[in-house]
Enzyme design. Structure first.
Site, PDB file in Angstrom:
ATOM      1  N   GLY A 156      26.990  -5.903  -9.873  1.00 44.90           N
ATOM      2  CA  GLY A 156      25.693  -5.975  -9.192  1.00 44.90           C
ATOM      3  C   GLY A 156      25.547  -4.669  -8.446  1.00 44.90           C
ATOM      4  O   GLY A 156      26.209  -4.457  -7.436  1.00 44.90           O
ATOM      5  N   HIS A 157      24.760  -3.760  -8.975  1.00 45.12           N
ATOM      6  CA  HIS A 157      24.613  -2.432  -8.375  1.00 45.12           C
ATOM      7  C   HIS A 157      23.222  -2.304  -7.761  1.00 45.12           C
ATOM      8  O   HIS A 157      22.215  -2.400  -8.462  1.00 45.12           O
ATOM      9  CB  HIS A 157      24.844  -1.336  -9.435  1.00 45.12           C
ATOM     10  CG  HIS A 157      26.246  -1.345  -9.976  1.00 45.12           C
ATOM     11  ND1 HIS A 157      26.673  -0.498 -10.955  1.00 45.12           N
ATOM     12  CD2 HIS A 157      27.321  -2.114  -9.658  1.00 45.12           C
ATOM     13  CE1 HIS A 157      27.952  -0.736 -11.206  1.00 45.12           C
ATOM     14  NE2 HIS A 157      28.367  -1.718 -10.443  1.00 45.12           N
TER      15      HIS A 157
ATOM     16  N   LYS B  22      28.358   1.867  -5.290  1.00 44.37           N
ATOM     17  CA  LYS B  22      28.290   2.736  -6.482  1.00 44.37           C
ATOM     18  C   LYS B  22      26.858   2.912  -6.960  1.00 44.37           C
ATOM     19  O   LYS B  22      26.453   4.004  -7.357  1.00 44.37           O
ATOM     20  CB  LYS B  22      29.152   2.151  -7.627  1.00 44.37           C
ATOM     21  CG  LYS B  22      30.632   2.038  -7.293  1.00 44.37           C
ATOM     22  CD  LYS B  22      31.412   1.386  -8.409  1.00 44.37           C
ATOM     23  CE  LYS B  22      31.075  -0.069  -8.635  1.00 44.37           C
ATOM     24  NZ  LYS B  22      31.398  -0.973  -7.503  1.00 44.37           N
TER      25      LYS B  22
ATOM     26  N   ASP C 111      31.714  -3.233  -5.084  1.00 43.82           N
ATOM     27  CA  ASP C 111      30.641  -3.261  -4.077  1.00 43.82           C
ATOM     28  C   ASP C 111      30.764  -2.149  -3.045  1.00 43.82           C
ATOM     29  O   ASP C 111      30.358  -2.302  -1.890  1.00 43.82           O
ATOM     30  CB  ASP C 111      30.589  -4.629  -3.365  1.00 43.82           C
ATOM     31  CG  ASP C 111      30.381  -5.761  -4.351  1.00 43.82           C
ATOM     32  OD1 ASP C 111      29.715  -5.532  -5.374  1.00 43.82           O
ATOM     33  OD2 ASP C 111      30.888  -6.866  -4.094  1.00 43.82           O
TER      34      ASP C 111
ATOM     35  N   GLN D  73      32.794  -2.577 -10.917  1.00 45.57           N
ATOM     36  CA  GLN D  73      33.949  -3.136 -10.197  1.00 45.57           C
ATOM     37  C   GLN D  73      34.682  -2.022  -9.424  1.00 45.57           C
ATOM     38  O   GLN D  73      34.049  -1.073  -9.016  1.00 45.57           O
ATOM     39  CB  GLN D  73      34.903  -3.874 -11.165  1.00 45.57           C
ATOM     40  CG  GLN D  73      34.354  -5.196 -11.685  1.00 45.57           C
ATOM     41  CD  GLN D  73      33.314  -5.061 -12.774  1.00 45.57           C
ATOM     42  OE1 GLN D  73      33.544  -4.405 -13.777  1.00 45.57           O
ATOM     43  NE2 GLN D  73      32.175  -5.678 -12.592  1.00 45.57           N
TER      44      GLN D  73
HETATM   45  P1  GDP Z   1      28.054  -1.567  -5.944  1.00 43.92           P
HETATM   46  O1  GDP Z   1      28.414  -2.802  -6.675  1.00 43.92           O
HETATM   47  O2  GDP Z   1      29.236  -0.680  -5.692  1.00 43.92           O
HETATM   48  O3  GDP Z   1      26.924  -0.821  -6.566  1.00 43.92           O
HETATM   49  O4  GDP Z   1      27.559  -2.027  -4.492  1.00 43.92           O
HETATM   50  P2  GDP Z   1      26.519  -3.226  -4.184  1.00 43.92           P
HETATM   51  O5  GDP Z   1      25.156  -2.795  -4.542  1.00 43.92           O
HETATM   52  O6  GDP Z   1      27.021  -4.501  -4.767  1.00 43.92           O
HETATM   53  O7  GDP Z   1      26.715  -3.376  -2.622  1.00 43.92           O
HETATM   54  C1  GDP Z   1      26.447  -2.341  -1.748  1.00 43.92           C
HETATM   55  C2  GDP Z   1      25.383  -2.792  -0.749  1.00 43.92           C
HETATM   56  O8  GDP Z   1      25.322  -1.887   0.338  1.00 43.92           O
HETATM   57  C3  GDP Z   1      23.988  -2.795  -1.327  1.00 43.92           C
HETATM   58  O9  GDP Z   1      23.252  -3.812  -0.686  1.00 43.92           O
HETATM   59  C4  GDP Z   1      23.434  -1.419  -0.951  1.00 43.92           C
HETATM   60  O10 GDP Z   1      22.023  -1.377  -0.860  1.00 43.92           O
HETATM   61  C5  GDP Z   1      24.059  -1.232   0.389  1.00 43.92           C
HETATM   62  N1  GDP Z   1      24.378   0.147   0.759  1.00 43.92           N
HETATM   63  C6  GDP Z   1      24.817   1.175  -0.009  1.00 43.92           C
HETATM   64  N2  GDP Z   1      25.111   2.245   0.749  1.00 43.92           N
HETATM   65  C7  GDP Z   1      24.839   1.892   2.025  1.00 43.92           C
HETATM   66  C8  GDP Z   1      24.966   2.565   3.287  1.00 43.92           C
HETATM   67  O11 GDP Z   1      25.410   3.704   3.381  1.00 43.92           O
HETATM   68  N3  GDP Z   1      24.609   1.852   4.399  1.00 43.92           N
HETATM   69  C9  GDP Z   1      24.136   0.577   4.341  1.00 43.92           C
HETATM   70  N4  GDP Z   1      23.822  -0.027   5.465  1.00 43.92           N
HETATM   71  N5  GDP Z   1      24.001  -0.067   3.164  1.00 43.92           N
HETATM   72  C10 GDP Z   1      24.370   0.564   2.040  1.00 43.92           C
HETATM   73  P1  IMO Z   2      30.462  -4.365  -8.824  1.00 42.69           P
HETATM   74  O1  IMO Z   2      30.288  -3.537 -10.061  1.00 42.69           O
HETATM   75  C1  IMO Z   2      32.899  -7.202  -6.545  1.00 42.69           C
HETATM   76  C2  IMO Z   2      35.373  -9.979  -8.886  1.00 42.69           C
HETATM   77  C3  IMO Z   2      34.990 -11.444  -8.843  1.00 42.69           C
HETATM   78  C4  IMO Z   2      36.366 -12.077  -9.025  1.00 42.69           C
HETATM   79  C5  IMO Z   2      37.048 -11.135 -10.000  1.00 42.69           C
HETATM   80  C6  IMO Z   2      37.013 -11.593 -11.442  1.00 42.69           C
HETATM   81  O2  IMO Z   2      29.194  -4.902  -8.269  1.00 42.69           O
HETATM   82  O3  IMO Z   2      31.303  -3.653  -7.823  1.00 42.69           O
HETATM   83  P2  IMO Z   2      35.065 -11.646 -13.273  1.00 42.69           P
HETATM   84  O4  IMO Z   2      33.766 -12.368 -13.286  1.00 42.69           O
HETATM   85  O5  IMO Z   2      34.941 -10.173 -13.394  1.00 42.69           O
HETATM   86  O6  IMO Z   2      36.050 -12.200 -14.245  1.00 42.69           O
HETATM   87  O7  IMO Z   2      35.689 -11.957 -11.813  1.00 42.69           O
HETATM   88  O8  IMO Z   2      36.390  -9.896  -9.889  1.00 42.69           O
HETATM   89  N1  IMO Z   2      34.282  -9.074  -9.288  1.00 42.69           N
HETATM   90  C7  IMO Z   2      33.615  -8.270  -8.446  1.00 42.69           C
HETATM   91  N2  IMO Z   2      33.699  -8.127  -7.106  1.00 42.69           N
HETATM   92  N3  IMO Z   2      32.054  -6.404  -7.258  1.00 42.69           N
HETATM   93  C8  IMO Z   2      31.984  -6.514  -8.600  1.00 42.69           C
HETATM   94  O9  IMO Z   2      31.262  -5.659  -9.351  1.00 42.69           O
HETATM   95  C9  IMO Z   2      32.747  -7.492  -9.260  1.00 42.69           C
HETATM   96  N4  IMO Z   2      32.899  -7.873 -10.538  1.00 42.69           N
HETATM   97  C10 IMO Z   2      33.839  -8.814 -10.548  1.00 42.69           C
HETATM   98  O10 IMO Z   2      34.400 -11.774  -7.623  1.00 42.69           O
HETATM   99  O11 IMO Z   2      37.066 -12.024  -7.823  1.00 42.69           O
HETATM  100 MG    MG Z   3      28.177  -4.857  -6.507  1.00 40.55          MG
END
Ligand code: GDP
Ligand code: IMO
Ligand code: MG
Length: 423
Positions: free
Chosen positions: A39-40, A15, A12, A223
């Site tokens: 979840g991207h 990415k 999270d 991840q």
């Molecule tokens: P990922 O799993 O690495 O792709 O990240 P996620 O999408 O799960 O979580 C990142 C969250 O931060 C999402 O809700 C994005 O829309 C948000 N986000 C990404 N970059 C920024 C930033 O620079 N500032 C803010 N405020 N939100 C951001």
């Molecule tokens: P992105 O790509 C954050 C965490 C779960 C749990 C552990 C194992 O959005 O960054 P799993 O279901 O993979 O066996 O769970 O890994 N986890 C993540 N945490 N971002 C993710 O993906 C994750 N994918 C798995 O919360 O702790």
């Molecule tokens: Mg994510």
């Protein structure tokens, strides 16, 4: 040329946003590991998309997206995403290729993942419940079902029966659950079997041919480094290799083809699920970070645990991934904090530790040694140039750089494409 983008913390890091931003200058975007646990988030023109399986480059009309052999594919999740994209006017057909060798997640994987985590009791991992670990377990136990098996009805039925033999024994005799019928699953998945065919190719051959032609490939990690099965906070990890090395295995490309490795780091740290997290903030400052940063899981909606930036772990991520440059995300979230801390070392049994320890006893119980910088109050979400950032924000960035030993080349100050500062 292949560029790999990876998470340097516990996932999270942003990415999705970074991939979408970088995708403009490449031809192909390819996912190499993980599954629908990812979840991207990508925000374009104020519309928010959350991708679980489909690469974050799909919003561009003329880019190819690939789901590589290292990914585990839940067809239900995949087609939900495809349907959502098509309803939003995004064409997926002819733009998406799926590997023949990727393994399929089926209902028993999801069920078993959820039951197993409950049965772990005190050892609960807090998985996403998406059947990730159980699909990879079957892959390594050699009772998995690959896409190429799934699309052939005879092979699928035969393999389904073999896989369910043991699973049903476990469900019935051990977990006291209802058993699953192979015929029922076969029927329920018929639609997906038919639909998936049009996307299936030998993606490793395709990618190698395209690379040979000079096409640019962006490998999208899911991840993060500390969720890596080998290098993460085991056992509180996922079941795949998110690190840069995973891209070669998960796409079928030679390490010689990788030219650049970009690490994504959040300006603070978050983690979902169980496991050690030394810089976690358990008071109202942590709450404030969660609120301002909107730190709730993009896949499960769970509140993310929040804490200060840990330079020790990101430095280690730099070493094992061979990171060339860092994109620092969510810097805007830190606006308004009086002081901002950076973890620069750990203390355990009165001994100072300057490296990430694999010993979970140490990592779970260590005290963090912090450095601190003054915060800033200016809104930075519209800043376009590095020099226009508040002095204290620049000081914070440069301090992080110094501690991790890697150059920060881009700074993200919001979820949209244009909220990215090139340095
Ligand atoms: P990922 O799993 O690495 O792709 O990240 P996620 O999408 O799960 O979580 C990142 C969250 O931060 C999402 O809700 C994005 O829309 C948000 N986000 C990404 N970059 C920024 C930033 O620079 N500032 C803010 N405020 N939100 C951001
Ligand atoms: P992105 O790509 C954050 C965490 C779960 C749990 C552990 C194992 O959005 O960054 P799993 O279901 O993979 O066996 O769970 O890994 N986890 C993540 N945490 N971002 C993710 O993906 C994750 N994918 C798995 O919360 O702790
Ligand atoms: Mg994510």
């Amino acid at each position: 040329m292949v560029t790999v983008v990876i998470g340097t913390q516990w996932g999270d890091e942003g990415k999705g946003k970074v991939i979408d931003y970088l995708a403009e200058n490449v031809d192909i975007i390819a996912r190499y590991q993980g599954g629908a646990n990812a979840g991207h988030t990508v925000v374009v023109n104020d519309k928010k998309f959350i991708f679980h399986l489909i690469p974050s480059g799909i919003l561009y009309p003329n880019k190819i997206c690939v789901i590589g052999n290292g990914v585990v594919i839940d067809p239900v999740s995949l087609f939900e995403e495809i349907e959502y994209l098509e309803k939003s006017g995004i064409d997926v057909e002819k733009k998406l290729f799926i590997s023949e060798n990727a393994h399929i997640t089926l209902p028993y994987h999801k069920l078993l993942d959820q039951i197993e985590d409950k049965f772990r009791g005190k050892g609960k991992l807090g998985t996403t419940g998406r059947g990730i670990g159980t699909t990879y377990t079957d892959k390594f136990a050699r009772i998995g079902i690959r896409v190429i098996d799934f699309v052939d009805e005879d092979v699928f039925m035969e393999k389904l029966k073999i896989a369910l033999e043991l699973k049903n024994y476990l469900f019935k005799e051990y977990y006291k659950e209802e058993i699953l019928s192979p015929e029922k699953i076969f029927k329920e998945y018929e639609i997906y079997r038919k639909e998936i065919k049009k996307f299936v190719i030998n993606t490793s051959l395709y990618l190698n041919e395209e690379i040979e032609k000079g096409k640019k490939v962006l490998a999208e990690g899911a991840q993060g480094t500390f969720l890596d099965i080998d290098f993460g906070t085991y056992p509180y990890v996922t079941a795949s290799n998110p690190i840069a090395g995973g891209a070669c295995i998960g796409l079928g490309i030679s390490p010689k083809k990788i030219k650049k490795i970009i690490g994504v780091a959040k300006a603070y740290t978050t983690r979902v699920g169980m496991g050690p997290f030394p810089t976690e903030i358990k008071d109202q400052i942590g709450e404030k970070l969660r609120k301002i940063g909107d730190e709730f899981g993009a896949t499960t909606g769970r509140p993310r645990r929040c804490g200060w930036f840990d330079a020790i772990i990101v430095k280690f991520a730099g070493i094992i991934n061979g990171i060339d440059e860092i994109v620092l995300t969510k810097l805007d979230v830190l606006t308004g904090f009086k002081n901002i801390k950076i973890g620069i070392g750990y203390k355990y049994n009165n001994k100072v530790i300057n490296e990430y320890p694999f010993n979970s006893k140490i990592f779970s119980n260590c005290e963090v040694i912090y450095d601190e910088v003054d915060g800033w109050d200016e809104d930075i979400s519209k800043v376009k140039k590095y020099n226009d950032l508040p002095e204290n924000a620049k000081r914070y960035i440069e301090k992080i750089e110094e501690k991790i030993g890697i150059r920060i080349t881009k700074i993200s100050t919001g979820s949209s494409r244009n909220q990215t500062i090139e340095r």
